[in-house]
Motif scaffolding. Sequence first.
Motif, PDB file in Angstrom:
ATOM      1  N   LEU A 207     -13.422  56.294 -31.738  1.00 22.75           N
ATOM      2  CA  LEU A 207     -12.758  54.922 -31.687  1.00 22.75           C
ATOM      3  C   LEU A 207     -12.523  54.484 -30.349  1.00 22.75           C
ATOM      4  N   ALA A 208     -12.981  54.864 -29.182  1.00 24.48           N
ATOM      5  CA  ALA A 208     -12.911  54.561 -27.910  1.00 24.48           C
ATOM      6  C   ALA A 208     -13.514  53.040 -27.633  1.00 24.48           C
ATOM      7  N   LEU A 209     -13.095  52.451 -26.813  1.00 23.15           N
ATOM      8  CA  LEU A 209     -13.301  51.190 -26.461  1.00 23.15           C
ATOM      9  C   LEU A 209     -14.201  50.876 -25.098  1.00 23.15           C
ATOM     10  N   SER A 210     -14.188  51.930 -24.430  1.00 23.35           N
ATOM     11  CA  SER A 210     -15.051  52.020 -23.429  1.00 23.35           C
ATOM     12  C   SER A 210     -15.924  53.278 -23.273  1.00 23.35           C
ATOM     13  N   ARG A 211     -15.670  54.217 -22.422  1.00 21.64           N
ATOM     14  CA  ARG A 211     -16.358  55.369 -22.362  1.00 21.64           C
ATOM     15  C   ARG A 211     -15.885  56.131 -23.675  1.00 21.64           C
ATOM     16  N   PRO A 212     -16.817  56.822 -24.284  1.00 17.77           N
ATOM     17  CA  PRO A 212     -16.411  57.872 -25.243  1.00 17.77           C
ATOM     18  C   PRO A 212     -16.026  59.045 -24.677  1.00 17.77           C
ATOM     19  N   PRO A 213     -14.755  59.630 -25.372  1.00 19.93           N
ATOM     20  CA  PRO A 213     -14.157  61.146 -24.659  1.00 19.93           C
ATOM     21  C   PRO A 213     -15.085  62.063 -24.918  1.00 19.93           C
ATOM     22  N   ALA A 298     -14.152  43.667 -31.221  1.00 21.06           N
ATOM     23  CA  ALA A 298     -13.771  42.185 -31.516  1.00 21.06           C
ATOM     24  C   ALA A 298     -12.161  41.869 -31.632  1.00 21.06           C
ATOM     25  N   ASN A 299     -11.560  42.826 -32.443  1.00 24.80           N
ATOM     26  CA  ASN A 299     -10.030  42.571 -32.486  1.00 24.80           C
ATOM     27  C   ASN A 299      -9.584  42.706 -31.139  1.00 24.80           C
ATOM     28  N   TRP A 300      -9.628  43.537 -30.500  1.00 30.01           N
ATOM     29  CA  TRP A 300      -9.120  43.607 -29.196  1.00 30.01           C
ATOM     30  C   TRP A 300      -9.497  42.592 -28.114  1.00 30.01           C
ATOM     31  N   ALA A 301     -10.701  41.893 -28.342  1.00 28.31           N
ATOM     32  CA  ALA A 301     -11.121  40.697 -27.609  1.00 28.31           C
ATOM     33  C   ALA A 301     -10.189  39.545 -27.906  1.00 28.31           C
ATOM     34  N   LEU A 302      -9.803  39.441 -29.305  1.00 32.57           N
ATOM     35  CA  LEU A 302      -8.864  38.463 -29.648  1.00 32.57           C
ATOM     36  C   LEU A 302      -7.518  38.805 -29.139  1.00 32.57           C
ATOM     37  N   ALA A 303      -7.323  39.869 -29.252  1.00 33.01           N
ATOM     38  CA  ALA A 303      -5.962  40.272 -28.681  1.00 33.01           C
ATOM     39  C   ALA A 303      -5.957  40.052 -27.258  1.00 33.01           C
ATOM     40  N   ASP A 304      -6.713  40.373 -26.310  1.00 32.21           N
ATOM     41  CA  ASP A 304      -6.735  40.004 -25.105  1.00 32.21           C
ATOM     42  C   ASP A 304      -6.672  38.445 -24.738  1.00 32.21           C
ATOM     43  N   ALA A 305      -7.411  37.774 -25.545  1.00 31.02           N
ATOM     44  CA  ALA A 305      -7.384  36.335 -25.354  1.00 31.02           C
ATOM     45  C   ALA A 305      -5.853  35.657 -25.977  1.00 31.02           C
ATOM     46  N   ILE A 306      -5.512  36.064 -27.077  1.00 29.48           N
ATOM     47  CA  ILE A 306      -4.345  35.352 -27.576  1.00 29.48           C
ATOM     48  C   ILE A 306      -3.003  35.859 -27.172  1.00 29.48           C
ATOM     49  N   LEU A 307      -3.013  37.206 -26.645  1.00 29.14           N
ATOM     50  CA  LEU A 307      -1.615  37.724 -26.139  1.00 29.14           C
ATOM     51  C   LEU A 307      -1.712  37.931 -24.586  1.00 29.14           C
ATOM     52  N   ALA A 308      -2.620  37.200 -23.937  1.00 33.40           N
ATOM     53  CA  ALA A 308      -2.638  37.208 -22.265  1.00 33.40           C
ATOM     54  C   ALA A 308      -1.223  36.956 -21.847  1.00 33.40           C
ATOM     55  N   PRO A 374     -10.603  37.093 -39.628  1.00 38.40           N
ATOM     56  CA  PRO A 374      -9.669  35.930 -39.613  1.00 38.40           C
ATOM     57  C   PRO A 374      -8.302  36.446 -39.685  1.00 38.40           C
ATOM     58  N   LEU A 375      -8.090  37.375 -40.698  1.00 38.36           N
ATOM     59  CA  LEU A 375      -6.613  37.743 -40.711  1.00 38.36           C
ATOM     60  C   LEU A 375      -6.079  38.313 -39.391  1.00 38.36           C
ATOM     61  N   MET A 376      -6.794  39.167 -38.691  1.00 40.67           N
ATOM     62  CA  MET A 376      -6.499  39.245 -37.269  1.00 40.67           C
ATOM     63  C   MET A 376      -6.216  38.213 -36.436  1.00 40.67           C
ATOM     64  N   ARG A 377      -6.663  37.328 -36.439  1.00 39.60           N
ATOM     65  CA  ARG A 377      -6.376  36.035 -35.613  1.00 39.60           C
ATOM     66  C   ARG A 377      -5.041  35.416 -36.088  1.00 39.60           C
ATOM     67  N   GLU A 378      -4.858  35.378 -37.347  1.00 42.20           N
ATOM     68  CA  GLU A 378      -3.581  34.653 -37.815  1.00 42.20           C
ATOM     69  C   GLU A 378      -2.558  35.426 -37.428  1.00 42.20           C
ATOM     70  N   ALA A 379      -2.688  36.727 -37.666  1.00 39.64           N
ATOM     71  CA  ALA A 379      -1.534  37.525 -37.541  1.00 39.64           C
ATOM     72  C   ALA A 379      -1.231  37.650 -35.793  1.00 39.64           C
ATOM     73  N   LEU A 380      -2.282  37.700 -35.019  1.00 40.13           N
ATOM     74  CA  LEU A 380      -1.781  37.801 -33.601  1.00 40.13           C
ATOM     75  C   LEU A 380      -1.119  36.234 -33.093  1.00 40.13           C
ATOM     76  N   LEU A 381      -1.757  35.253 -33.670  1.00 39.04           N
ATOM     77  CA  LEU A 381      -1.033  34.022 -33.306  1.00 39.04           C
ATOM     78  C   LEU A 381       0.312  33.806 -33.696  1.00 39.04           C
ATOM     79  N   ARG A 382       0.682  34.607 -34.807  1.00 44.75           N
ATOM     80  CA  ARG A 382       2.056  34.474 -35.363  1.00 44.75           C
ATOM     81  C   ARG A 382       3.005  35.492 -34.394  1.00 44.75           C
TER      82      ARG A 382
END
Length: 400
Positions: A207-213, A298-308, A374-382
């Motif tokens: 579950l690495a986001l960039s280079r695999p361990p 995609a969830n981390w991209a949401l977090a990057d945008a919403i929680l910046a 959809p649920l992840m976006r709602e949770a991060l906005l809250r």
Amino acid sequence: MDHVASAFARLRALQHGIPAPAGLAPVQLHLGESRLGTGGVDTALLADPDGWTRYPRLGGTPELRTAYTGWLRRRFGVGRLLDRSTVAVEPTPGTKQALAVAVARAVERVRRAGGEAAVVMPNPFYPTYHAAAVASGARPVFYDPCGKSPALEDAVATAGARVAAVIVCDPGNPRGELLSTQFLRAATRAAGAADALLLVDECYTDLALSRPPAGYLSLVERGVAAPGRFLVLHTLSKRSGAPGLRSGFAAGDAETVADYARYNRVCGVSTPLPVCAAAARLWDDDTHVERARRELAANWALADAILAAVPGYRRADAGFFLWLPVDDDEAAARHLWRDQALSVMPGRYLAADGPDGVNPGAGHLRIALVHDEPLMREALLRLCASLTRTDLLLCEDVSA
């Protein structure tokens, strides 16, 4: 005693008597129970009625063991070690039990030789590391895997007791850091010098986001690391989002794996035949893992945008967990539950006081990005609305 108690039990006690707000559906963000890339489990294999009426086969089925070694060859390029039987494999009921048994066996080995035992582990940590050490009567000794003091080598050298085991987690939990080859080589040398078992928890390696361990076994295969006694732990709980299967495996030097196998086959839990079949299918298949990684990204991209705009926000290198600084983690967790129906984990429940008396998890929340978009976006906005002073003005509503 609090540090031995389940972090989840402590969270339930923290939330006790605090109702979630009316009109908001609760969202569970405290648990790494993934809803990403679902559909990998072949339920037809689990429905085999004959398999459930038979005792499990000790050591798993040949098909399951072949699936383990096939994945190790594909994922880490491990060939020579397996061909020469230098490295062995054994099924485990997930990671937790195998880790606790390995720690207990290592501590017992020290006790037979006389003297007090210590177990060296990261801090913050996966709570079983600490609980297993305490339950076996060993003294937990801590290091910081992110380059701060104390370093792992210093922790081993100054343990004040014979070190029974050294635990490393790559990628890390809860902070999602990737350990460098240099760090893993240093851990190998430190464990070897102490004649300690090296335990490598690679639960989140897929579950690495960039280079695999690279994977610890890859380092051993290439001669970059030359361990003595060691176990590497893998599980389907995170890789395949299938924690209910309670299915993983240990790989390590033949003697250490055999010691675990002897214990587990007599005193532990063997894998039921239908689970063997379903698990073998999952280890043989990489497509569902790739799908889960895309959804996680995609969830981390949401977090990057919403929680910046949230102070201290940082994207992890791997895994589900956002490790977010706050003023008071317990107060913030209560607030998020009471006001936003968000259940998050206080960081202090995933750590212990260090030599300086400071709990390195305090002042952080662990937040699991495990739900569909959809649920992840709602949770991060809250979450953003609750943690930023100007409320929703600092939060970007990212459209699909």
